[in-house]
Design an enzyme around this catalytic site. Sequence first.
Site, PDB file in Angstrom:
ATOM      1  N   ARG A  83       0.852  -1.182   0.000  1.00  0.00           N
ATOM      2  CA  ARG A  83       0.000   0.000   0.000  1.00  0.00           C
ATOM      3  C   ARG A  83       0.892   1.238   0.000  1.00  0.00           C
ATOM      4  O   ARG A  83       2.091   1.161   0.234  1.00  0.00           O
ATOM      5  CB  ARG A  83      -0.902   0.012   1.233  1.00  0.00           C
ATOM      6  CG  ARG A  83      -1.917  -1.116   1.259  1.00  0.00           C
ATOM      7  CD  ARG A  83      -2.516  -1.263   2.664  1.00  0.00           C
ATOM      8  NE  ARG A  83      -3.120  -0.024   3.142  1.00  0.00           N
ATOM      9  CZ  ARG A  83      -3.356   0.245   4.415  1.00  0.00           C
ATOM     10  NH1 ARG A  83      -3.006  -0.622   5.360  1.00  0.00           N
ATOM     11  NH2 ARG A  83      -3.923   1.376   4.770  1.00  0.00           N
TER      12      ARG A  83
ATOM     13  N   SER B 121       0.542   4.082   1.990  1.00  0.00           N
ATOM     14  CA  SER B 121       0.605   4.917   3.198  1.00  0.00           C
ATOM     15  C   SER B 121       2.052   4.982   3.697  1.00  0.00           C
ATOM     16  O   SER B 121       2.863   4.087   3.428  1.00  0.00           O
ATOM     17  CB  SER B 121      -0.290   4.344   4.292  1.00  0.00           C
ATOM     18  OG  SER B 121       0.284   3.164   4.827  1.00  0.00           O
TER      19      SER B 121
ATOM     20  N   LEU C 220     -13.081  -2.009  16.155  1.00  0.00           N
ATOM     21  CA  LEU C 220     -14.125  -2.450  17.079  1.00  0.00           C
ATOM     22  C   LEU C 220     -13.522  -2.991  18.370  1.00  0.00           C
ATOM     23  O   LEU C 220     -14.113  -2.849  19.446  1.00  0.00           O
ATOM     24  CB  LEU C 220     -14.991  -3.525  16.424  1.00  0.00           C
ATOM     25  CG  LEU C 220     -15.910  -3.081  15.280  1.00  0.00           C
ATOM     26  CD1 LEU C 220     -16.855  -4.213  14.906  1.00  0.00           C
ATOM     27  CD2 LEU C 220     -16.702  -1.844  15.655  1.00  0.00           C
ATOM     28  N   ARG C 221     -12.361  -3.636  18.278  1.00  0.00           N
ATOM     29  CA  ARG C 221     -11.691  -4.139  19.487  1.00  0.00           C
ATOM     30  C   ARG C 221     -11.333  -2.976  20.418  1.00  0.00           C
ATOM     31  O   ARG C 221     -11.644  -3.008  21.618  1.00  0.00           O
ATOM     32  CB  ARG C 221     -10.418  -4.913  19.095  1.00  0.00           C
ATOM     33  CG  ARG C 221      -9.545  -5.326  20.298  1.00  0.00           C
ATOM     34  CD  ARG C 221      -8.202  -5.885  19.823  1.00  0.00           C
ATOM     35  NE  ARG C 221      -7.458  -4.909  19.043  1.00  0.00           N
ATOM     36  CZ  ARG C 221      -6.618  -4.020  19.554  1.00  0.00           C
ATOM     37  NH1 ARG C 221      -6.406  -3.966  20.862  1.00  0.00           N
ATOM     38  NH2 ARG C 221      -5.970  -3.168  18.779  1.00  0.00           N
ATOM     39  N   ARG C 222     -10.694  -1.964  19.867  1.00  0.00           N
ATOM     40  CA  ARG C 222     -10.315  -0.816  20.703  1.00  0.00           C
ATOM     41  C   ARG C 222     -11.547  -0.106  21.251  1.00  0.00           C
ATOM     42  O   ARG C 222     -11.571   0.311  22.409  1.00  0.00           O
ATOM     43  CB  ARG C 222      -9.437   0.148  19.894  1.00  0.00           C
ATOM     44  CG  ARG C 222      -8.030  -0.397  19.635  1.00  0.00           C
ATOM     45  CD  ARG C 222      -7.235   0.528  18.739  1.00  0.00           C
ATOM     46  NE  ARG C 222      -5.889   0.019  18.508  1.00  0.00           N
ATOM     47  CZ  ARG C 222      -5.205   0.192  17.384  1.00  0.00           C
ATOM     48  NH1 ARG C 222      -5.749   0.868  16.377  1.00  0.00           N
ATOM     49  NH2 ARG C 222      -3.992  -0.311  17.253  1.00  0.00           N
TER      50      ARG C 222
ATOM     51  N   ARG D 248     -11.087   7.113  10.980  1.00  0.00           N
ATOM     52  CA  ARG D 248     -10.452   6.407   9.878  1.00  0.00           C
ATOM     53  C   ARG D 248      -9.268   7.208   9.347  1.00  0.00           C
ATOM     54  O   ARG D 248      -9.109   8.381   9.630  1.00  0.00           O
ATOM     55  CB  ARG D 248     -11.460   6.176   8.739  1.00  0.00           C
ATOM     56  CG  ARG D 248     -12.494   5.100   8.984  1.00  0.00           C
ATOM     57  CD  ARG D 248     -11.928   3.705   9.049  1.00  0.00           C
ATOM     58  NE  ARG D 248     -10.968   3.422   7.980  1.00  0.00           N
ATOM     59  CZ  ARG D 248     -11.285   3.142   6.726  1.00  0.00           C
ATOM     60  NH1 ARG D 248     -12.544   3.111   6.355  1.00  0.00           N
ATOM     61  NH2 ARG D 248     -10.347   2.895   5.828  1.00  0.00           N
TER      62      ARG D 248
ATOM     63  N   ASN E 116      -4.889   7.005   7.733  1.00  0.00           N
ATOM     64  CA  ASN E 116      -3.579   6.527   8.167  1.00  0.00           C
ATOM     65  C   ASN E 116      -3.134   7.254   9.431  1.00  0.00           C
ATOM     66  O   ASN E 116      -3.840   8.133   9.944  1.00  0.00           O
ATOM     67  CB  ASN E 116      -2.552   6.663   7.028  1.00  0.00           C
ATOM     68  CG  ASN E 116      -2.319   8.108   6.593  1.00  0.00           C
ATOM     69  OD1 ASN E 116      -2.353   9.031   7.394  1.00  0.00           O
ATOM     70  ND2 ASN E 116      -2.085   8.299   5.302  1.00  0.00           N
TER      71      ASN E 116
ATOM     72  N   GLN F 239      -0.890   9.504  10.107  1.00  0.00           N
ATOM     73  CA  GLN F 239      -0.754  10.970  10.021  1.00  0.00           C
ATOM     74  C   GLN F 239      -2.120  11.648   9.983  1.00  0.00           C
ATOM     75  O   GLN F 239      -2.306  12.705  10.590  1.00  0.00           O
ATOM     76  CB  GLN F 239       0.071  11.345   8.779  1.00  0.00           C
ATOM     77  CG  GLN F 239       1.552  11.051   8.892  1.00  0.00           C
ATOM     78  CD  GLN F 239       1.909   9.585   8.668  1.00  0.00           C
ATOM     79  OE1 GLN F 239       1.044   8.743   8.400  1.00  0.00           O
ATOM     80  NE2 GLN F 239       3.183   9.277   8.772  1.00  0.00           N
ATOM     81  N   THR F 240      -3.069  11.042   9.283  1.00  0.00           N
ATOM     82  CA  THR F 240      -4.422  11.609   9.213  1.00  0.00           C
ATOM     83  C   THR F 240      -5.069  11.636  10.586  1.00  0.00           C
ATOM     84  O   THR F 240      -5.699  12.629  10.974  1.00  0.00           O
ATOM     85  CB  THR F 240      -5.297  10.787   8.240  1.00  0.00           C
ATOM     86  OG1 THR F 240      -4.716  10.828   6.936  1.00  0.00           O
ATOM     87  CG2 THR F 240      -6.719  11.319   8.182  1.00  0.00           C
TER      88      THR F 240
ATOM     89  N   CYS G   2     -13.294  -7.893  10.848  1.00  0.00           N
ATOM     90  CA  CYS G   2     -13.428  -6.534  11.382  1.00  0.00           C
ATOM     91  C   CYS G   2     -14.753  -6.333  12.110  1.00  0.00           C
ATOM     92  O   CYS G   2     -14.977  -5.301  12.718  1.00  0.00           O
ATOM     93  CB  CYS G   2     -13.289  -5.508  10.256  1.00  0.00           C
ATOM     94  SG  CYS G   2     -11.580  -5.154   9.803  1.00  0.00           S
TER      95      CYS G   2
END
Length: 308
Positions: free
Chosen positions: A10, A12, A131-133, A150, A152, A154-155, A243
Amino acid sequence: MQTILRIGTRGSPLALAQAHETQARLMAALGMPAVAFEVVVISTSGDRIQDRPLSEAGGKGLFTKEIEEALLAGRIDIAVHSSKDMPTQLPDGLELSAFLPREDARDAFVGKAAKTIADLPRGAKIGSSSLRRQALIRRMRPDLDVVMFRGNVQTRLRKLDEGVAAGTILAYAGLKRLGLEHVVTDLIPLDIFPPAPGQGAICIETRIGDRDVEKMLAAIHDVPTGQALACERAFLAALDGSCRTPIAGYASIEAGKLSFAGLIISPDGTQSHTVELQGSAQDAARIGQEAARTVRAKAGEKFFDGWL
């Protein structure tokens, strides 16, 4: 010198850091120059979809589908992934051939209004797309407002600076690989905030039967990490993890002995069940499967109704 290996990833900053780490390890292990490798950036659906949770958009495969298509088509020779992004079922013809030495698997809290989750004021917004967090946050602090976050690394950090939330939780391994350890305000212990299966580990996917590539990757494969991940992925697969399922699992290995701790938790954080098992690292997958059976029996099938 001609390119010998095309590395798919990817685009990112974190994904590129992981691809370049793989390249550097191969260069060192095989005595090859940088020009022998080409890093090929591939845009994935998971990168493009930013307006809704992955659980609604299609799950983990959104970060791997296009890269795996390129691998099967022969446009790349290996694919480098974050292990926690990998579905438990791979496409026909592909396999995970190598794992790099695992980084710290803990989650890190990055706070603007407070240094720890416990110190956040009542009603404060905390951002996460996992969802875990989200479930673990709600278990710790049901009074907090958990919002979707949502993008990356830095975002997400930019969103904090913009005041979208008072804090967020990120994988410490990713922050370390990006040289961003300084943004961490609290490292959360594994027993309080158990990680996603595969967190902190880089995996390398290949075409089954590509012997030349397998031989090259054998030089950088970390056996203990591979054993730990075999256990964690078996646990996840036996629970049909995706997920849409808040599942945590972490295996550690010392002197050939594997210790595993797993957890399933309801999305609202009000119900959870844990399991701990030990055994030989050689039996990693079996231990993961047994752990899944154990925790499922504890919880009962109704525990999963409505959210699996």
